[in-house]
Design a protein around this motif. Sequence first.
Motif, short mmCIF file in Angstrom:
data_model
loop_
_atom_site.label_atom_id
_atom_site.label_comp_id
_atom_site.label_asym_id
_atom_site.label_seq_id
_atom_site.Cartn_x
_atom_site.Cartn_y
_atom_site.Cartn_z
N TRP A 55 73.09 -46.77 -14.28
CA TRP A 55 72.37 -47.67 -15.19
C TRP A 55 72.70 -47.39 -16.66
O TRP A 55 72.08 -47.96 -17.55
N MET A 98 56.93 -34.40 -22.58
CA MET A 98 56.41 -35.20 -21.48
C MET A 98 56.19 -34.42 -20.19
O MET A 98 56.22 -34.97 -19.10
N GLY A 122 59.94 -42.21 -8.85
CA GLY A 122 60.00 -41.33 -10.02
C GLY A 122 60.42 -42.07 -11.28
O GLY A 122 59.86 -41.86 -12.36
N VAL A 123 61.39 -42.96 -11.14
CA VAL A 123 61.82 -43.76 -12.29
C VAL A 123 60.67 -44.68 -12.73
O VAL A 123 60.43 -44.86 -13.93
N HIS A 129 53.27 -36.53 -7.99
CA HIS A 129 53.49 -36.92 -9.38
C HIS A 129 52.60 -38.10 -9.78
O HIS A 129 51.67 -37.94 -10.55
N ALA A 178 59.07 -44.70 -16.35
CA ALA A 178 59.06 -45.96 -17.10
C ALA A 178 57.63 -46.32 -17.50
O ALA A 178 57.38 -46.80 -18.62
N SER A 214 69.14 -38.75 -9.16
CA SER A 214 68.91 -39.05 -10.58
C SER A 214 70.20 -39.04 -11.38
O SER A 214 70.38 -39.83 -12.31
N TRP A 236 71.82 -42.28 -10.58
CA TRP A 236 71.08 -43.40 -11.16
C TRP A 236 71.32 -43.49 -12.67
O TRP A 236 71.56 -44.56 -13.23
N TYR A 271 62.60 -37.47 -25.88
CA TYR A 271 61.65 -36.90 -24.92
C TYR A 271 62.16 -35.56 -24.40
O TYR A 271 63.37 -35.38 -24.23
N GLY A 291 61.10 -32.43 -9.59
CA GLY A 291 60.24 -33.60 -9.80
C GLY A 291 60.50 -34.30 -11.11
O GLY A 291 60.29 -35.52 -11.23
N GLN A 292 60.97 -33.55 -12.12
CA GLN A 292 61.15 -34.15 -13.44
C GLN A 292 62.44 -34.97 -13.56
O GLN A 292 62.59 -35.72 -14.51
N PHE A 324 65.06 -45.04 -19.27
CA PHE A 324 65.13 -46.49 -19.03
C PHE A 324 64.14 -47.24 -19.91
O PHE A 324 64.47 -48.26 -20.52
N ALA A 325 62.91 -46.71 -20.00
CA ALA A 325 61.89 -47.36 -20.84
C ALA A 325 62.37 -47.43 -22.28
O ALA A 325 62.22 -48.45 -22.96
N GLN A 329 57.01 -38.09 -5.04
CA GLN A 329 56.73 -38.75 -6.32
C GLN A 329 55.39 -39.48 -6.28
O GLN A 329 54.69 -39.56 -7.28
N TYR A 376 65.06 -50.08 -22.52
CA TYR A 376 64.46 -51.40 -22.31
C TYR A 376 63.75 -51.87 -23.57
O TYR A 376 63.80 -53.04 -23.93
N LEU A 421 56.23 -49.09 -20.04
CA LEU A 421 56.53 -50.30 -19.26
C LEU A 421 55.53 -50.45 -18.12
O LEU A 421 54.68 -49.60 -17.90
N PRO A 445 63.77 -37.72 -11.77
CA PRO A 445 63.62 -39.18 -11.83
C PRO A 445 62.69 -39.64 -12.95
O PRO A 445 62.87 -40.74 -13.49
N ILE A 446 61.73 -38.81 -13.30
CA ILE A 446 60.80 -39.20 -14.37
C ILE A 446 61.55 -39.26 -15.70
O ILE A 446 61.33 -40.17 -16.52
N VAL A 486 64.70 -39.99 -15.99
CA VAL A 486 65.51 -41.21 -15.91
C VAL A 486 64.64 -42.43 -16.25
O VAL A 486 65.07 -43.33 -16.98
N GLY A 487 63.43 -42.44 -15.75
CA GLY A 487 62.51 -43.55 -16.03
C GLY A 487 62.15 -43.65 -17.50
O GLY A 487 62.07 -44.75 -18.07
N LEU A 488 61.93 -42.51 -18.14
CA LEU A 488 61.62 -42.52 -19.58
C LEU A 488 62.83 -43.01 -20.37
O LEU A 488 62.67 -43.78 -21.33
#
Lengths: 328, 325
Positions: free
Chosen positions: B169, B116, A65-66, A97, A70, B162, B165, B66, B124-125, B134-135, A93, B138, A75, B127-128, B130-132
């Motif tokens: 991070w 998003m 999912g991360v 997803h 990302a 999540s 995480w 986001y 489901g949203q 992170f991006a 995921q 970064y 990325l 971890p996504i 968290v990823g956004l």
Amino acid sequence: MSEMTYRDALNLALKEEMRHDPSVFVLGEDVALYEGSFKVTRGLLAEFGEERVRDTPISENTIIGVSVGAAMGGLRPVAELMTVNFALLAMDQIVNHMAKIRSMFGGQTFLPMTIRMPGGGGSQLGAQHSQSLETYFMHCPGMHVLYPATPADAKGLLKSAIRDNNPVVFLEHELLYNSKGEVPEDPEFLVPIGKARVARSGDQVTVVGYGRMTILALQAAEELAGEGVSCEVVDLRSLAPLDTETIVASVKKSGRVVVVEECWRTCGLGAEIASRIYDACFDLLQAPVKRVSGLDVPMPYSRKIEKTCIPQAETIRQAVKDVMSGRY
Amino acid sequence: MQTRLRMVLPDQELLKLYEQMFLSREFEESCAEQYAKGHITGFLHLYSGQEAVAVGATAGLHKDDYILSAYREHAQAIVRGADPKRVMAELFGKATGICKGKGGSMHLFDPSLNFMGGYAIVGGQFPISVGLAFAAQYRGEERIAACFFGDGAVNQGTFHESLNWAQLWHLPVLFVCENNFYGIGTEVHRSSALASIHKRTCGYDIPSEKVDGMDVIAVYKAVKYATEKVRESGHPYFIEATTYRFRGHSMADPAKYRSAAEHEVWKARDPLPNYARQLLDESIATREQLDAIETRCRATVEAAVKFAEESPWPEDSTVWEDIYV
């Protein structure tokens, strides 16, 4: 060209792509400090630092999912799931997803991400650590599925996967990590996604394989050559998209096929390939498509009976002889 | 108890909040009508009653932050700026829809607005988001990922994974739980061992607070404070907004598990008339001004329905499009 192992070829691909594109980063359980359970990520932390080489908690669904988030955020994640078996914890995921986001959002985004998954059987790791789940991923549209057999393809395919703008499931066989082969040094060496490779030319029987099954098929073909049987070995490399054209071209020449799959037989990819062959050139076949498959059982531990459950070079050789002699 | 509105925002902004809430309510009630007529099919989860959360929270975020949400997300998309016409067309399944008719009610998405997505697998949203975040970190961007979810989502594995995480991070994620007290028909104390949801973040050392989700200004202030904290610290923050949906879980749900008495208590706390009264009491708006806003919203929704009705169906050939790049 230089000789290296499948493991080192993958490692080189990761390093080259991380040098090539600063948006590439690596994440997974024990990939940084510990350098990977199978040491595929060796040296990455030292060269690229903590920002780009990230150890994660043991949270497989969230690792993917991360990566999805990302990738949506610009990325190019390369996630390692310690083994393919753990991908089952991340199927939400991956399937709900990753594979659907581009389509269900009307093409307004894309996910340039790769998930590496070591897997396969043969190491006496028992039922939960010996699975071959390739068809689980092939079944779902919205992602590519790759499975290299040789060090050269391991490098070239992984580089293509990382550069591709679609999600890619990248399968690696644990028993191939120490196998050696010639690998091009060119940092622009890429193996195209969706193209099978004729690994050995022949004209009497086509043997279709992938991953470690290709290596076993080549061994069988070598032995059979000594017995006067000429096999053509097609190494799929890309399971999705599947290169039907290359398979069918070979079958049209030979008229006989053995498909070798490490996964369970029921709904295995051999059934799909057989169906495509029947659709494309049924009347050119001199024998029904023969399948050599993993047995439909949870993998046992004991090395004696584990071997029974996984296709061997000898099983493939026997299958080719059956096809040649009209024993189906 | 209530803050004087002018101490919080200028008049124009205060009126905009009313307009956004009214538009959201009108849009949802119109959806119910269109569903009854068979123009909208599939699942339809309406937001009526919860408007103060989406409107207050969105006002507290920056435009480049986001937003991600679950499947009750029409209002979140529209308040963020999505064109009501294209949202309605999506619900009708038309080619002019915001996702070309491929998404539907539960999968709205507009990256040009940093909206998003609506996600229909509970949790489901997380971890996504968290990823956004992170991006963003970064790439050296100053964005926050605001992740909206319901009380039902907090028992999914992804919630705990999540939260852990995001804190581990140090990622700029704002978690916003819209606690409407029911996951479909299961009341929160029947699904969560600790029903006071904001307290659950102590296991991850994430600061949290509970806010009245029927009060748009309270939500706005809480989110504004939270985002400042997130931007300062680079760490996640968690808000639980208590709220209520005036309708069932989806159009298929008559909501018989809730008593009429309970419903009445919450109906009396309806964020729209209460906020309108505040605007009038503090002379920020006249009744005529509010009427004008309401008329404008009704016209917007009528135009959206007309647009959706008149729009073409997607061509069959489009089923093969937009799956791969």
